[in-house]
Scaffold this motif. Structure first.
Motif, short mmCIF file in Angstrom:
data_model
loop_
_atom_site.label_atom_id
_atom_site.label_comp_id
_atom_site.label_asym_id
_atom_site.label_seq_id
_atom_site.Cartn_x
_atom_site.Cartn_y
_atom_site.Cartn_z
N THR A 28 4.54 5.47 9.32
CA THR A 28 3.28 4.86 9.71
C THR A 28 2.50 5.85 10.55
N ARG A 160 7.28 4.30 -6.60
CA ARG A 160 7.76 2.92 -6.58
C ARG A 160 7.55 2.24 -7.92
N ALA A 177 8.49 2.62 -1.33
CA ALA A 177 7.63 1.60 -0.72
C ALA A 177 7.24 2.03 0.69
N SER A 179 4.53 0.88 4.25
CA SER A 179 3.61 -0.06 4.88
C SER A 179 2.99 0.64 6.08
N THR A 181 -0.46 1.58 8.73
CA THR A 181 -1.86 1.96 8.63
C THR A 181 -2.02 3.46 8.86
N SER A 187 -4.88 0.63 5.16
CA SER A 187 -3.53 0.29 4.74
C SER A 187 -2.90 1.43 3.95
N GLU A 189 -0.14 0.85 2.15
CA GLU A 189 0.62 0.21 1.08
C GLU A 189 0.21 0.76 -0.29
N GLY A 190 1.17 1.14 -1.09
CA GLY A 190 0.91 1.66 -2.43
C GLY A 190 0.68 3.15 -2.48
N SER A 191 0.68 3.84 -1.34
CA SER A 191 0.40 5.28 -1.33
C SER A 191 1.43 6.07 -2.14
N ASP A 193 3.18 4.83 -4.76
CA ASP A 193 3.45 4.23 -6.06
C ASP A 193 3.72 5.31 -7.10
N HIS A 229 -5.12 6.74 0.12
CA HIS A 229 -5.23 5.47 0.85
C HIS A 229 -6.54 5.37 1.62
#
Length: 269
Positions: A28, A160, A177, A179, A181, A187, A189-191, A193, A229
């Motif tokens: 993070t 992911r 995966a 999470s 910021t 966010s 999330e998904g960076s 993938d 992101h």
């Protein structure tokens, strides 16, 4: 569960992101350090939300300055003789990631391919990209919030989500995966993938999740090309999701692909 496609492509190690798996992009992101920019500069005429990467040159964004001197067709555009000399002789596919200045956290990425006549031509892009919060460095260390300058092999990928059609070995794993910021409060999330490992301080031929650091943990590691992101990275390069998927499908291990990355004035040497 980890699903790795393709046999490992053992390539030589590169030469220079803060560690994704140690202290870098996978964690993070902390608040922006004192004196660091609080947002990525928007391109002139760009109406997208604050923090989005600028439009690539030729797509409504500012074009980087180009020397008026003729460039040999056998040399990658934007590269001077010193930088181009670092590109392996057998390489016929190169992703060039160029920042405007040494402190810029936004950049432009273009995939080039070399034909049988030796001429380099655009194969995909240009794409808007983000790099590290504080820009670039030719002496990267963990935690400096700068992306390493240099020429690095690209031989391994993962994420992911399932393989989108990559020819590089691809490791699908839930460990990608993430999470939290980013520096602009966006966010993360998904960076991860989809990611492509940059061969800086890693063992080629292994999943991007591998934690071994041949140069030592102090030199950082886990430098990836990953899904953007909407803000600067710790040291990685990020592309819009569909741009990254296009790149994954384009990279061909038989072409010995590399990434050439850094600020324009340095790459022009």
């Amino acid at each position: 569960m980890s699903v790795r496609k393709g046999a490992p492509a053992l390539l030589s190690a590169g030469t220079l992101c803060t560690a994704l798996l140690l202290t870098g992009c996978a964690n993070t992101a902390p608040s922006a350090p004192a004196g660091a920019p609080t947002s990525a500069p928007a391109a002139v005429g760009d109406s997208r939300p604050e923090g989005a990467p600028p439009r690539a040159a030729g797509a409504g964004g500012p074009a980087s300055s180009v020397s008026s001197a003729p460039v040999p067709a056998s040399r990658l555009p934007g590269l001077g003789p010193v930088t181009h000399g670092l590109v392996p002789d057998g390489t016929t596919q190169a992703l060039v990631v160029t920042g405007a200045t040494a402190d810029a956290s936004t950049s432009t990425a273009t995939l080039y391919e070399r034909g049988t006549g030796g001429r380099w031509t655009v194969a995909a892009g240009p794409w808007a990209a983000h790099n590290a919060l504080r820009g670039w460095t030719d002496d990267h260390v963990a935690g400096d919030l700068r992306s390493p300058i240099g020429v690095f092999r690209l031989g391994d990928a993962g994420g992911r989500l399932p393989d989108p059609g990559a020819r590089l070995p691809y490791d699908q794993d839930e460990e990608f995966a993430i999470s939290g910021t980013g520096f602009l409060g966006e966010s993360l999330e998904g960076s991860f993938d989809h990611v492509i490992a940059i061969d800086y301080n890693r063992v080629p031929g292994r999943t991007p999740l591998d934690k071994e650091r041949p140069l030592g943990a102090g030199k950082g590691g886990g430098v990836w090309i990953h899904v953007d992101h909407g803000g600067p990275t710790h040291a990685c390069v990020s592309l819009a999701r569909e741009d990254l998927r296009e790149l994954l499908r384009a990279l061909d291990p038989s072409r010995e692909p590399v990434v050439v990355m850094g600020p324009a004035p340095v790459l022009a040497r």
